[in-house]
Design a protein around this motif. Structure first.
Motif, PDB file in Angstrom:
ATOM      1  N   LYS A   1      92.713 -38.176  26.098  1.00 41.17           N
ATOM      2  CA  LYS A   1      93.476 -39.078  25.222  1.00 41.17           C
ATOM      3  C   LYS A   1      94.905 -39.294  25.710  1.00 41.17           C
ATOM      4  N   THR A   2      95.523 -38.272  26.254  1.00 44.80           N
ATOM      5  CA  THR A   2      96.894 -38.417  26.731  1.00 44.80           C
ATOM      6  C   THR A   2      96.906 -38.346  28.249  1.00 44.80           C
ATOM      7  N   THR A   3      97.844 -39.019  28.835  1.00 46.41           N
ATOM      8  CA  THR A   3      97.961 -39.009  30.281  1.00 46.41           C
ATOM      9  C   THR A   3      99.139 -38.156  30.681  1.00 46.41           C
ATOM     10  N   LYS A   4      98.909 -37.267  31.602  1.00 49.07           N
ATOM     11  CA  LYS A   4      99.981 -36.443  32.136  1.00 49.07           C
ATOM     12  C   LYS A   4     100.746 -37.257  33.167  1.00 49.07           C
ATOM     13  N   PRO A   5     102.057 -37.094  33.202  1.00 50.98           N
ATOM     14  CA  PRO A   5     102.816 -37.776  34.250  1.00 50.98           C
ATOM     15  C   PRO A   5     102.309 -37.346  35.626  1.00 50.98           C
ATOM     16  N   TYR A   6     102.190 -38.266  36.503  1.00 45.57           N
ATOM     17  CA  TYR A   6     101.770 -38.024  37.886  1.00 45.57           C
ATOM     18  C   TYR A   6     100.348 -37.471  37.987  1.00 45.57           C
TER      19      TYR A   6
ATOM     20  N   TRP B   1      90.268 -31.311  33.537  1.00 49.70           N
ATOM     21  CA  TRP B   1      91.052 -32.524  33.302  1.00 49.70           C
ATOM     22  C   TRP B   1      91.150 -32.803  31.805  1.00 49.70           C
ATOM     23  N   ASN B   2      90.026 -32.682  31.091  1.00 48.57           N
ATOM     24  CA  ASN B   2      90.043 -32.913  29.644  1.00 48.57           C
ATOM     25  C   ASN B   2      90.925 -31.904  28.930  1.00 48.57           C
ATOM     26  N   ALA B   3      90.947 -30.671  29.405  1.00 49.52           N
ATOM     27  CA  ALA B   3      91.817 -29.658  28.800  1.00 49.52           C
ATOM     28  C   ALA B   3      93.291 -30.003  29.011  1.00 49.52           C
TER      29      ALA B   3
END
Length: 81
Positions: free
Chosen positions: A62-67, A54-56
């Motif tokens: 720091k950033t959120t992936k869509p969905y 998840w961190n990778a």
């Protein structure tokens, strides 16, 4: 099991701490009167691997992936040979 056994089991389980699983009378006793506790932990390496992945994917969280909330995470076991 008969009804009396089921009631007794329910009462027993009701008296257990939802956090540690010990009887609440033991784990919530006064510090001076009750047992002494020590804490330790183990790492669930499967969960650790998911967190690393998840961190990778999210630049260290720091950033959120869509969905991202829709991701279904699984772990597999690999033989060490």
């Amino acid at each position: 099991m008969d009804r009396a056994e089921l009631i007794a089991l329910a009462l027993y389980r009701e008296g257990l701490c939802p956090k540690c699983g010990r009887p609440q009378r033991v784990c919530t006793s006064h510090e001076e009167q009750g047992p002494e506790f020590t804490a330790s932990y183990k790492v669930c390496r499967a969960t650790y691997a998911r967190i690393e992945q998840w961190n990778a994917l999210t630049d260290g969280g720091k950033t959120t992936k869509p969905y991202a909330g829709s991701y279904l995470w699984t772990t597999t076991t690999k033989d060490r040979r």
